[in-house]
Design a protein around this motif. Structure first.
Motif, short mmCIF file in Angstrom:
data_model
loop_
_atom_site.label_atom_id
_atom_site.label_comp_id
_atom_site.label_asym_id
_atom_site.label_seq_id
_atom_site.Cartn_x
_atom_site.Cartn_y
_atom_site.Cartn_z
N SER A 1 0.85 -1.18 0.00
CA SER A 1 0.00 0.00 0.00
C SER A 1 0.88 1.23 0.00
CB SER A 1 -0.89 0.01 1.24
OG SER A 1 -1.51 1.28 1.40
N THR A 2 0.58 2.20 -0.86
CA THR A 2 1.37 3.44 -0.89
C THR A 2 0.85 4.46 0.09
OG1 THR A 2 0.01 4.35 -2.68
CG2 THR A 2 1.98 3.10 -3.32
N SER A 3 -0.23 4.15 0.78
CA SER A 3 -0.79 5.07 1.77
C SER A 3 -1.41 4.28 2.91
CB SER A 3 -1.85 5.99 1.13
OG SER A 3 -2.51 6.76 2.13
N LEU A 4 -0.70 4.22 4.04
CA LEU A 4 -1.20 3.48 5.19
C LEU A 4 -2.52 4.05 5.67
CD1 LEU A 4 -0.94 1.38 7.40
CD2 LEU A 4 0.53 2.97 8.66
N GLN A 5 -2.65 5.37 5.63
CA GLN A 5 -3.89 5.98 6.10
C GLN A 5 -5.08 5.54 5.26
OE1 GLN A 5 -3.84 7.85 9.01
NE2 GLN A 5 -6.03 7.44 8.84
N ASP A 6 -4.89 5.45 3.94
CA ASP A 6 -5.98 5.01 3.08
C ASP A 6 -6.28 3.52 3.25
OD1 ASP A 6 -6.83 7.37 1.46
OD2 ASP A 6 -4.70 7.40 1.00
N THR A 7 -5.28 2.75 3.64
CA THR A 7 -5.52 1.34 3.96
C THR A 7 -6.51 1.23 5.12
OG1 THR A 7 -3.32 0.64 3.23
CG2 THR A 7 -4.43 -0.78 4.81
N ILE A 8 -6.29 2.04 6.15
CA ILE A 8 -7.15 2.01 7.33
C ILE A 8 -8.48 2.69 7.06
CG2 ILE A 8 -7.35 2.77 9.73
CD1 ILE A 8 -4.25 2.74 9.81
N ASP A 9 -8.44 3.79 6.30
CA ASP A 9 -9.64 4.61 6.10
C ASP A 9 -10.64 4.01 5.11
OD1 ASP A 9 -8.60 6.42 7.82
OD2 ASP A 9 -8.08 7.93 6.33
N SER A 10 -10.12 3.35 4.06
CA SER A 10 -11.03 3.01 2.96
C SER A 10 -10.78 1.68 2.27
CB SER A 10 -10.99 4.13 1.90
OG SER A 10 -9.67 4.31 1.42
N GLY A 11 -9.88 0.85 2.78
CA GLY A 11 -9.71 -0.49 2.20
C GLY A 11 -8.72 -0.58 1.06
N LEU A 12 -7.87 0.44 0.89
CA LEU A 12 -6.82 0.37 -0.12
C LEU A 12 -5.97 -0.88 0.10
CD1 LEU A 12 -5.20 1.90 -2.40
CD2 LEU A 12 -3.82 2.86 -0.53
N ASN A 13 -5.75 -1.65 -0.96
CA ASN A 13 -4.86 -2.82 -0.96
C ASN A 13 -5.41 -4.04 -0.22
OD1 ASN A 13 -2.26 -3.40 -2.17
ND2 ASN A 13 -1.47 -3.76 -0.10
N ALA A 14 -6.68 -4.01 0.19
CA ALA A 14 -7.28 -5.17 0.86
C ALA A 14 -7.47 -6.31 -0.14
CB ALA A 14 -8.61 -4.79 1.48
N ALA A 15 -7.51 -7.53 0.38
CA ALA A 15 -7.79 -8.68 -0.50
C ALA A 15 -9.21 -8.55 -1.07
CB ALA A 15 -7.63 -9.98 0.27
N PHE A 16 -10.19 -8.34 -0.18
CA PHE A 16 -11.56 -8.09 -0.63
C PHE A 16 -12.04 -6.75 -0.10
CE2 PHE A 16 -16.05 -7.83 0.36
CZ PHE A 16 -16.60 -8.01 -0.90
N ILE B 238 -10.26 -16.49 2.22
CA ILE B 238 -9.67 -15.17 1.94
C ILE B 238 -8.32 -15.13 2.63
CG2 ILE B 238 -9.92 -12.68 2.21
CD1 ILE B 238 -12.93 -13.09 2.38
N SER B 239 -7.28 -14.75 1.90
CA SER B 239 -5.94 -14.71 2.50
C SER B 239 -5.15 -13.51 1.99
CB SER B 239 -5.17 -16.00 2.18
OG SER B 239 -4.95 -16.12 0.79
N SER B 240 -4.23 -13.06 2.83
CA SER B 240 -3.35 -11.95 2.46
C SER B 240 -1.99 -12.18 3.08
CB SER B 240 -3.93 -10.62 2.95
OG SER B 240 -2.94 -9.61 2.89
N SER B 241 -0.95 -12.12 2.25
CA SER B 241 0.42 -12.25 2.75
C SER B 241 1.22 -10.98 2.53
CB SER B 241 1.12 -13.43 2.05
OG SER B 241 1.11 -13.25 0.63
N ALA B 242 0.57 -9.92 2.06
CA ALA B 242 1.24 -8.65 1.79
C ALA B 242 1.13 -7.72 3.01
CB ALA B 242 0.61 -7.98 0.57
N PRO B 243 2.05 -6.76 3.15
CA PRO B 243 1.93 -5.79 4.25
C PRO B 243 0.79 -4.81 4.00
CG PRO B 243 3.75 -5.20 2.80
CD PRO B 243 3.25 -6.53 2.33
N ASN B 244 0.16 -4.37 5.08
CA ASN B 244 -0.94 -3.40 4.99
C ASN B 244 -1.98 -3.84 3.95
OD1 ASN B 244 0.29 -1.65 6.92
ND2 ASN B 244 1.66 -0.91 5.31
N ALA B 245 -2.36 -5.08 4.04
CA ALA B 245 -3.35 -5.66 3.12
C ALA B 245 -4.37 -6.42 3.96
CB ALA B 245 -2.68 -6.57 2.10
N ILE B 246 -5.45 -5.75 4.29
CA ILE B 246 -6.49 -6.32 5.15
C ILE B 246 -7.21 -7.45 4.41
CG2 ILE B 246 -8.68 -5.73 6.28
CD1 ILE B 246 -7.32 -2.84 6.55
N GLY B 247 -7.72 -8.41 5.17
CA GLY B 247 -8.38 -9.55 4.54
C GLY B 247 -9.69 -9.18 3.87
#
Length: 559
Positions: free
Chosen positions: A186-201, A216-225
């Protein structure tokens, strides 16, 4: 006959350009250099040359051949042809050079574009990439925006800022499928938390998604399931599993008012700062029923609630953090849920990141039945927040030996939970139709009101305590702030609230309820309409009143 032949030859010579007007003119005996240069500079008129040639006689032609006039014409023609060839060669060379320059320019432009793309990829999303509301969710390997049902599908992503599967605006059913985020940051940790950027689903845009018997699986950093974003968005997981291993990769999460439910679903995370259940910015609602939820990474509670989380008949285990963290004015409700915590000095933490002295609103924690076991410290800790705690229907709490059932306290501020001395806790605690054992501690910066009701029993003691560590830290930070202000009136120093001493522990024993003392208690006030068993101990009130049980304990006693 010879005249006709000559005419034909001359005609051929004229057509091929070997004859020029000067060769057939009736020239004077002497021709000046100026005239010759002038004539040479005139263009060849082939028609004129042909007509003149046709008027020539054989003797004239023979004479001109002997004088070399035709040889000179041929020489000039070859010279002109050589010039034309040289011109064409120069033109071709110039064209080749121009083409090479254009190709070089294209390559330079492509390189510059690639470098710019790489630069942008390292930066947070620009304003132009966001919606009018500032939302940035990146891209999706697969995006469903029309209603439909899908089974036995595989959705995969390994690119930065990309969901493996996204549902927008549609009503979708997914069964017996696999959703995997195998790479891409994820290029933006805040957007990962705020809106699901980089999530698996990601479910977003007022969509509704039913996911059943799916992995559902995720092995990447800052990648919510699995992520649900937006007030009208709903995601339901049934008989499924969610597994993440990256840092900052929560199991299931909601934000922006999104809703998510999980039924008989297994969720596990192993990364640092990766809760199994998380409510992000602007909250949302998560409801779980049955299933198991486990974390093994540092600073990874099972539940981190900045919204509302409800659990029924579930199992929750944290290996290196508290099991539940309630942040700000949010709520966790557990019903018949088994909670086990290791690695933190409390099983449940209720706090806030506010720098103000206990901002408005209450955090809430409710246990109806079920159990909370804290292997590494206190059962529940309240700090830098106002909290309401309901322990009902025979809920049990087992702290580590020597630790407290409940602690209401200030903190040193190192974790961002307010400023030492002004960040005490306030807790209204209800024991309702339940039996609990353990000690309760309230420091001088805090307040607690305990109510025993509906035939509850509390076995333990309650004490107002002196928090000397926080007192020392409070003096230190305020002295430093005062020194900064006195030496530089324009210094950009934070505004630190004054020290607040509450020092209150109030107890109400309702009718039909019982308090069994296990040691002397020090509280500020007591109201008893039930039973207090002193067991040889005493209760000391803030005004100095000492109660030993010899007096009528059903009378109302207050300072």
């Amino acid at each position: 006959m010879r005249h006709i032949t000559i005419r034909a030859a001359l005609c051929a010579l004229a057509i091929t350009g070997c004859l020029i007007p000067a060769s057939f003119a009736e020239e004077p005996a002497a021709v000046s250099a100026t005239q010759t240069a002038s004539e040479d500079s005139q263009p060849v008129d082939m028609t004129s040359a042909l007509l003149r040639g046709l008027e020539s006689t054989l003797p004239t032609v023979e004479q001109k051949v002997q004088q070399g006039d035709y040889a000179q014409a041929e020489s000039r023609l070859r010279e002109r042809q050589a010039q034309e060839a040289a011109y064409k060669e120069a033109q071709a060379k110039q064209a080749a050079q121009q083409k090479a320059a254009e190709e070089a320019a294209k390559k330079a432009a492509a390189k510059a574009a690639a470098e710019e793309a790489a630069r942008k990829a390292k930066e947070p999303p620009s304003v132009s990439q966001r919606t009018a509301s500032g939302l940035y969710q990146g891209t999706a390997a697969v995006n469903y925006d029309l209603d439909g049902s899908y089974t036995e599908q595989t959705y995969t992503s390994k690119k930065d800022d990309e969901n493996a599967l996204r549902v927008t605006y549609a009503r979708i059913a997914i069964t017996n499928s696999t959703i995997s985020k195998t790479g891409g940051k994820s290029t933006s940790l805040q957007d990962t938390i705020d809106s699901g950027l980089n999530a698996a689903f990601l479910g977003t845009g007022n969509s509704g998604t039913d996911i059943s018997t799916t992995k559902i699986s995720s092995s990447a950093p800052n990648a919510i399931g699995a992520f649900s974003y937006g007030k009208s968005t709903f995601v339901r997981l049934t008989d499924s599993s969610v597994t993440t291993s990256g840092t900052g990769s929560a199991g299931v999460e909601v934000a922006g008012g999104g809703k998510l439910s999980a039924i008989n679903t297994q969720v596990s995370t192993s990364g640092t700062n990766a809760p199994a259940i998380n409510t992000g910015t602007n909250g949302g609602i998560i409801t779980v029923e049955g299933g198991s939820y486990a974390t093994t990474g540092a600073d990874s509670p099972v539940i981190r609630a900045a919204g509302s989380v409800t659990s029924s008949k579930s199992s929750m285990t944290s290996a290196k953090a508290e099991a539940v963290r309630v942040i700000g004015t949010n709520a966790v409700i557990l019903s018949q849920t088994a909670v086990d915590s290791t690695g933190a000095p409390y099983g449940v933490l209720m706090t806030s990141t506010s720098k103000e002295a206990l901002s408005a609103g209450n955090a809430e924690f409710t246990m109806s039945g079920g159990s909370l076991t804290s292997h590494s410290g206190d059962g529940i800790v309240v700090t830098n927040t106002k909290a309401t705690i309901h322990l009902t229907n025979n809920a049990t709490i087992t702290p580590k030996d020597g630790s407290n059932l409940l602690t209401v306290t200030a903190n040193d501020g190192k974790r961002g939970w307010g400023y030492a001395g002004s960040n005490g806790g306030e807790a209204d605690v209800f024991f309702d139709n339940t039996t609990l054992s353990g000690n309760i501690s309230v420091d001088q910066y805090s307040r607690m009101n305990l109510i025993l009701q509906n035939n509850s029993t509390f076995t333990g003691t309650i004490n107002l305590t002196d928090n000397s560590a926080v007192t020392a830290k409070a003096s230190e930070i305020r002295a430093a702030a005062s020194a900064d202000t006195s030496t530089d009136s324009d210094a950009d120093t934070p505004s630190i609230p004054d020290v607040i001493t509450r020092n209150r522990a109030e107890v109400v024993v309702g009718a039909g309820s019982t308090w069994n003392l296990t040691a002397d208690a020090h509280i500020s006030s007591l109201m008893c309409m039930g039973t207090i068993n002193y067991n040889g101990h005493q209760i000391v009130l803030a005004d100095g009143t000492v109660m030993t049980g010899a007096e009528e304990t059903t009378a109302e006693t207050e300072n």
